[in-house]
Design an enzyme around this catalytic site. Sequence first.
Site, PDB file in Angstrom:
ATOM      1  N   GLU A  68       4.912  -5.381   8.313  1.00 14.33           N
ATOM      2  CA  GLU A  68       3.413  -5.332   7.670  1.00 14.33           C
ATOM      3  C   GLU A  68       2.718  -6.442   7.099  1.00 14.33           C
ATOM      4  OE1 GLU A  68       3.408  -0.384   6.526  1.00 14.33           O
ATOM      5  OE2 GLU A  68       3.564  -1.860   4.917  1.00 14.33           O
TER       6      GLU A  68
ATOM      7  N   HIS B  62      -0.440   5.023   9.580  1.00 12.53           N
ATOM      8  CA  HIS B  62       0.896   5.316   9.336  1.00 12.53           C
ATOM      9  C   HIS B  62       0.771   6.619  10.277  1.00 12.53           C
ATOM     10  CE1 HIS B  62       0.385   2.818   6.165  1.00 12.53           C
ATOM     11  NE2 HIS B  62       1.437   2.304   6.092  1.00 12.53           N
TER      12      HIS B  62
ATOM     13  N   HIS C  74       0.740  -1.188   0.083  1.00 14.70           N
ATOM     14  CA  HIS C  74       0.031   0.085  -0.043  1.00 14.70           C
ATOM     15  C   HIS C  74       0.953   1.404   0.049  1.00 14.70           C
ATOM     16  CE1 HIS C  74      -0.100  -0.731   4.545  1.00 14.70           C
ATOM     17  NE2 HIS C  74       1.013   0.133   4.276  1.00 14.70           N
TER      18      HIS C  74
ATOM     19  N   HIS D 245      10.652  -3.961   3.139  1.00 13.36           N
ATOM     20  CA  HIS D 245      11.045  -2.571   2.991  1.00 13.36           C
ATOM     21  C   HIS D 245      11.714  -1.965   4.295  1.00 13.36           C
ATOM     22  CE1 HIS D 245       6.972  -1.953   4.062  1.00 13.36           C
ATOM     23  NE2 HIS D 245       7.110  -0.582   3.999  1.00 13.36           N
TER      24      HIS D 245
HETATM   25 FE   FE2 Z   1       2.410   0.768   5.313  1.00 17.50          FE
END
Ligand code: FE2
Lengths: 133, 280
Positions: free
Chosen positions: B240, B59, B12, B193
Amino acid sequence: MRERLYPLEDLEDIPGTTVFTARRSRQAYHLHKFCMSLMDAENRKRFKADERAYLDTFRMSDDQKQAVLDRDFNQLIELGGNIYFLVKLSNTDGWSTQKAVGSMTGMTADEYAAMMRAGGRSPEGQRSKRGGN
Amino acid sequence: MAKITAGIATSHVPAIGAAFDQGRDQDEYWKPVFDGYEWAKEWIKDNTPDVVILCYNDHASAMMLDIVPTFALGFAEDFEPADEGWGRRDVPMVYNNTDLAGHIAEQLVIDNFDITIMNQMDVDHGLTVPLSLMFGRVSEWPCKVIPLAVNVTQFPTPSGERCWQLGAAIRDAVACFPEDLNVQIWGTGGMSHQLQGPRAGLINPDFDNEFLDKLIDGTDDLRKITRLDYLRESGSEGIELIMWLIMRAALGEKVEELHRFYHVPASNTAVGHVVLKPLD
Ligand SMILES: [Fe+2]
């Protein structure tokens, strides 16, 4: 004491990585309050008009204020910050997330972008300080 | 009765949202990313759910400063796209199905999940980018959405095993909702990431592809991946992926993979996307 899945100190064993904990969250509470205030267009305008004066309305440490003025994201993380809050600042500057994130690597924006295009940073040698793998 | 008919997982990344919003989706850089969603965009036209239970993480847009809920269920009638520092995304308002959300909340608490109820919140790119990827440019979303936000930011984060159990409890909760509803569950975020420090930009295709393989029939292994493993192997934000486990557990034991896509990079991130169908 409940059994942990891994020793807590192992979280400190990842090269170039800071785990955001409850203690860090407290340390950066007012810094983060500032960051989240930038989710409002009016506040962004006030911040851009006079960054120092706007920062002085928050109970942040002087070091944190200076790191904001310097856009020193490594230092902001050192002072408790977490990237999800901090991108509100780089977004306000019109930076891409890639530019903000790349600024912490010691590479130029172009070098970092090229590394990502080429498949990113390999995990080899980046998994453990102790293990060196 | 209500039934979970499919599970979708997708990254996302906010930059995907920006490329989409600014019409750069056919640029040389972004086209390969958006092409990876063409199959699912076609598929979902004939398989539009009534409700999506959308597992994502906030976030630091609506939570994480004053309140850090481990699992938070959206309970407002509607949710506005958040202003994350450059204005709200110009995408439709998100509407809830509060009857189903209330039922799930009640059933989860009976099942010993002490979830947080969010009576007001904005939803950030974690929720709206997957909607854009699946439904494209629309004036309103074609389904209701129940947001389920997971803390993946502040240590301690819930374990993969706990997320798995939550997914299984959601499956049971949906299955006993008396109204006939076609429900999908989406898991978003990942894949590898890292968005911080000198190690930023870490990508681990071997880890990611093994995760995608095991998502079909090696889930016992995925449930054992710890926060420490995610940190070492998939970067500080690779955690995540635990939200994919909620999705996967809600589909039951056996699934069929209808579609898979993997691409590096989108901004700082490895993009993964699967569409799964439960087989029992
Ligand atoms: Fe995220």
